[in-house]
Scaffold this motif. Structure first.
Motif, PDB file in Angstrom:
ATOM      1  N   ILE A  84     -96.832 -18.190  18.767  1.00 19.10           N
ATOM      2  CA  ILE A  84     -97.128 -19.754  18.398  1.00 19.10           C
ATOM      3  C   ILE A  84     -96.630 -20.385  19.495  1.00 19.10           C
ATOM      4  O   ILE A  84     -95.702 -20.321  20.048  1.00 19.10           O
ATOM      5  CB  ILE A  84     -96.556 -20.280  17.034  1.00 19.10           C
ATOM      6  CG1 ILE A  84     -96.990 -19.466  15.933  1.00 19.10           C
ATOM      7  CG2 ILE A  84     -96.667 -21.746  16.855  1.00 19.10           C
ATOM      8  CD1 ILE A  84     -96.249 -19.640  14.629  1.00 19.10           C
ATOM      9  N   ALA A  85     -97.518 -21.141  20.456  1.00 13.96           N
ATOM     10  CA  ALA A  85     -97.317 -21.561  21.545  1.00 13.96           C
ATOM     11  C   ALA A  85     -97.618 -23.275  21.227  1.00 13.96           C
ATOM     12  O   ALA A  85     -98.523 -23.647  20.654  1.00 13.96           O
ATOM     13  CB  ALA A  85     -97.615 -21.453  22.765  1.00 13.96           C
ATOM     14  N   ILE A  86     -96.945 -24.350  21.913  1.00 10.48           N
ATOM     15  CA  ILE A  86     -97.333 -25.951  21.730  1.00 10.48           C
ATOM     16  C   ILE A  86     -97.569 -26.140  23.161  1.00 10.48           C
ATOM     17  O   ILE A  86     -96.659 -26.287  24.158  1.00 10.48           O
ATOM     18  CB  ILE A  86     -96.033 -26.338  20.944  1.00 10.48           C
ATOM     19  CG1 ILE A  86     -96.704 -27.891  20.869  1.00 10.48           C
ATOM     20  CG2 ILE A  86     -94.901 -26.287  21.314  1.00 10.48           C
ATOM     21  CD1 ILE A  86     -95.843 -28.583  19.837  1.00 10.48           C
ATOM     22  N   ILE A  87     -98.658 -27.198  23.448  1.00 15.24           N
ATOM     23  CA  ILE A  87     -98.780 -27.746  24.623  1.00 15.24           C
ATOM     24  C   ILE A  87     -98.884 -29.160  24.518  1.00 15.24           C
ATOM     25  O   ILE A  87     -99.377 -29.644  23.719  1.00 15.24           O
ATOM     26  CB  ILE A  87    -100.283 -27.318  25.149  1.00 15.24           C
ATOM     27  CG1 ILE A  87    -100.406 -25.771  25.076  1.00 15.24           C
ATOM     28  CG2 ILE A  87    -100.372 -27.984  26.449  1.00 15.24           C
ATOM     29  CD1 ILE A  87     -99.671 -25.026  25.880  1.00 15.24           C
ATOM     30  N   LEU A 158    -100.258 -17.672  27.372  1.00 15.29           N
ATOM     31  CA  LEU A 158    -100.921 -16.716  27.251  1.00 15.29           C
ATOM     32  C   LEU A 158    -100.133 -15.456  27.824  1.00 15.29           C
ATOM     33  O   LEU A 158    -100.249 -14.252  27.272  1.00 15.29           O
ATOM     34  CB  LEU A 158    -102.353 -16.768  28.165  1.00 15.29           C
ATOM     35  CG  LEU A 158    -103.498 -17.514  27.747  1.00 15.29           C
ATOM     36  CD1 LEU A 158    -104.764 -17.450  28.571  1.00 15.29           C
ATOM     37  CD2 LEU A 158    -103.881 -17.180  26.442  1.00 15.29           C
ATOM     38  N   SER A 159     -99.250 -15.577  28.685  1.00 21.31           N
ATOM     39  CA  SER A 159     -98.538 -14.848  29.142  1.00 21.31           C
ATOM     40  C   SER A 159     -97.479 -14.397  28.126  1.00 21.31           C
ATOM     41  O   SER A 159     -97.019 -12.852  27.903  1.00 21.31           O
ATOM     42  CB  SER A 159     -97.754 -15.167  30.216  1.00 21.31           C
ATOM     43  OG  SER A 159     -96.671 -15.858  29.862  1.00 21.31           O
ATOM     44  N   PHE A 160     -97.414 -14.914  26.829  1.00 21.19           N
ATOM     45  CA  PHE A 160     -96.455 -14.576  25.741  1.00 21.19           C
ATOM     46  C   PHE A 160     -97.558 -13.825  24.722  1.00 21.19           C
ATOM     47  O   PHE A 160     -97.154 -13.648  23.645  1.00 21.19           O
ATOM     48  CB  PHE A 160     -95.718 -15.829  25.165  1.00 21.19           C
ATOM     49  CG  PHE A 160     -94.568 -16.155  25.941  1.00 21.19           C
ATOM     50  CD1 PHE A 160     -93.260 -15.530  25.711  1.00 21.19           C
ATOM     51  CD2 PHE A 160     -94.528 -17.176  26.715  1.00 21.19           C
ATOM     52  CE1 PHE A 160     -92.184 -15.741  26.275  1.00 21.19           C
ATOM     53  CE2 PHE A 160     -93.359 -17.603  27.207  1.00 21.19           C
ATOM     54  CZ  PHE A 160     -92.268 -16.886  27.160  1.00 21.19           C
ATOM     55  N   GLN A 161     -98.784 -13.664  25.174  1.00 24.21           N
ATOM     56  CA  GLN A 161     -99.702 -13.076  23.964  1.00 24.21           C
ATOM     57  C   GLN A 161     -99.758 -14.338  23.016  1.00 24.21           C
ATOM     58  O   GLN A 161    -100.131 -13.796  21.548  1.00 24.21           O
ATOM     59  CB  GLN A 161     -99.321 -11.669  23.747  1.00 24.21           C
ATOM     60  CG  GLN A 161     -99.005 -10.777  24.864  1.00 24.21           C
ATOM     61  CD  GLN A 161    -100.546 -10.590  25.333  1.00 24.21           C
ATOM     62  OE1 GLN A 161    -101.224 -10.357  24.968  1.00 24.21           O
ATOM     63  NE2 GLN A 161    -100.316 -10.698  26.855  1.00 24.21           N
TER      64      GLN A 161
END
Length: 504
Positions: A84-87, A158-161
């Motif tokens: 889970i990533a947040i921008i 994306l680099s963290f998948q």
């Protein structure tokens, strides 16, 4: 055929901060390959929900499932490792490091105990290429636009998948072209199977880019469903809990005498030979593409920026160039484009911000008349229907829409003859937008001359009596309220057909 399983499912989540209930029984499901809009007014609980998903807060109740597994995140790192990533609206990158170093911070490839710079650049270059982003991985982040910095954050995710991308008001500070490029990247991410959660106040973006909606109000879940099941009216009704039949409550007014007269205003390389008049009771819209020179003209009229030629008159009185004090004394108020940086002192109280322009009137000898200051702030904030706990609270505690009301109160306290409002509803929710529009309409009906600069065409069309269109630093046409349409404004703004009408 089996039903698709959500990548992420939040079920019956609740969260309190002391006595304040921020979330109550909120559920959300995100699916692979879909963009999901999370919609609600400021204060609806969207930020709290996002912080639970991203590991910043732990929910008091409810369950979070990721890829069918029950998860409890104790930190943002755990959420990131779960994909889970947040921008954020304003990226937080290291400006003196390169794009590649920011993307792989703490995870740079090593060779013989040292960072393998070539492998790092190759890896990040491949990610950027997959996204269709023409950024050089070796260039420093300093100097990149907000739009490009957001793309760097996406590359990092994306680099963290990452399989879930949460985008919090990503387009608030972007131009139209930058917004379109960002959504092209979002479509690429969806095609790769990512689930995207988009938080936005721009409903047209939600309808154009999202397949599912969730609406929140007052910390509670209101509804979820496919975007096709919603209309603008039903979304607005769900967000604010009432019918907002008139987002643009323009009142009929017969214009009075000329309040503002601008003649031949020019600044070398910025704008040239700008002339127009605004009468008492009128709302005159100033439209055009970003970079057309609209804000620069406003700043020059108010005296913040210099001018090389031209004249500004308020109620027949000539205002000297580059003199903001003279402009204020003549009766001009300016609500700037960036309310946080230019319109407010964020650490000061609401009442002090609301009276900054009239402090000299509120003195008793050498001392401030605190009772008069409180009364002045209370009068104007009540009139503008400000939602605040205490006027002594820092203005930074208010939502964007309420901060905008404080900026309006600050200038209305001066009793202006002319009010220039630059992007008056940028970054505020639909309910607050209707309140700001109502305020402007009532002020104009009371005889105030209003110049409204806005990149929101429906706002200009809905509120303005006349629309002046700028292109490349010049006024290229005027449209009456009856003749104005989005197409007519854009034709003028882009120069795709001869100018229509005449400039006053």
């Amino acid at each position: 055929m089996t039903e698709p399983q959500p990548v992420l499912a939040l079920q019956h989540a609740s969260k309190s901060f002391g006595p304040v209930r921020a979330l109550s029984d909120v559920s959300l499901e995100l699916y692979s390959g879909e963009a999901h809009a999370l919609l609600g007014e400021n204060g609806a609980g969207k930020s709290t929900l996002v912080k639970i998903l991203s590991g910043v807060h732990r929910a008091d109740g409810g369950e979070l499932w990721v890829d069918g597994q029950l998860r409890v995140f104790h930190s943002p790192a755990e959420a990131r490792d779960a994909g889970i990533a947040i921008i954020y609206q304003e990226p937080t990158l290291f400006p003196d490091l390169t794009v590649a170093e920011n993307v792989l911070m703490g995870r740079q490839p090593l060779r013989r105990g040292r960072i393998d710079r070539r492998a790092m650049l190759t890896h990040v270059g491949r990610i950027l290429q997959e996204l269709g982003v023409p950024l050089d991985p070796a260039r420093p982040v300093r100097g990149l636009s907000i739009a490009d910095q957001q793309l760097v954050e996406i590359a990092k995710a994306l680099s963290f998948q990452a399989r879930v991308l949460i985008m919090d008001e990503p387009t608030a500070a972007l131009t139209g072209q930058e917004t379109e490029r960002l959504f092209r990247v979002v479509r690429t991410l969806r095609a790769r199977g990512a689930a995207v959660l988009l938080i936005t106040h721009r409903l047209e973006e939600a309808f154009a880019e999202c397949q599912r909606f969730t609406i929140m109000r007052d910390g509670r879940w209101v509804s979820s469903g496919p975007a096709a099941a919603y209309t603008i009216d039903s979304v607005v009704r769900g967000m604010v809990g009432r019918d907002v039949r008139e987002l643009y409550p323009k009142l009929p007014v017969t214009p009075g005498e000329v309040a503002l007269e601008v003649r031949g205003l020019s600044r070398r390389g910025v704008f040239r030979d700008v002339s127009f008049v605004v009468r008492r009771g009128e709302i005159v819209g100033l439209a055009g593409l970003v970079g057309a020179g609209r804000s620069e003209v406003a700043r020059s009229i108010f005296g913040i920026d210099p001018r090389d030629a031209g004249e500004v008159r308020v109620q027949g009185r000539t205002i000297p160039a580059g003199n903001t004090q003279a402009a204020m004394r003549a009766g001009i108020g300016l609500v700037p484009e960036d309310r946080r940086q230019q319109g407010l002192v964020m650490d000061l109280s609401i009442e002090r911000n609301a009276t900054l322009t009239v402090l000299n009137r509120l003195r008793r000898g050498w001392l401030m008349d605190r009772a008069a200051e409180t009364q002045t702030a209370s009068d104007w904030t009540s009139r503008l229907r400000l939602k605040a706990h205490r006027l002594t609270d820092p203005v930074s505690t208010l939502s964007g829409g309420n901060q905008q009301k404080v900026v309006l109160a600050k200038w209305l306290a001066t009793g202006p003859a002319v009010l220039i409002v630059d992007e008056p509803t940028r970054g505020v929710d639909v309910g607050a937008k209707a309140e700001v529009h109502r305020t402007l309409a009532e002020l104009a009906a009371g005889g105030l001359a209003v110049v409204m600069i806005s990149s929101d065409l429906p706002e200009v069309l809905g509120m303005a009596d006349r629309i002046l269109v700028m292109r490349e630093g010049a006024l290229v046409g005027e449209l009456s309220r009856q003749d104005a349409s989005e197409e007519a404004v854009m034709y003028l703004a882009t120069g795709q057909q001869p100018a229509i009408g005449s400039v006053a």
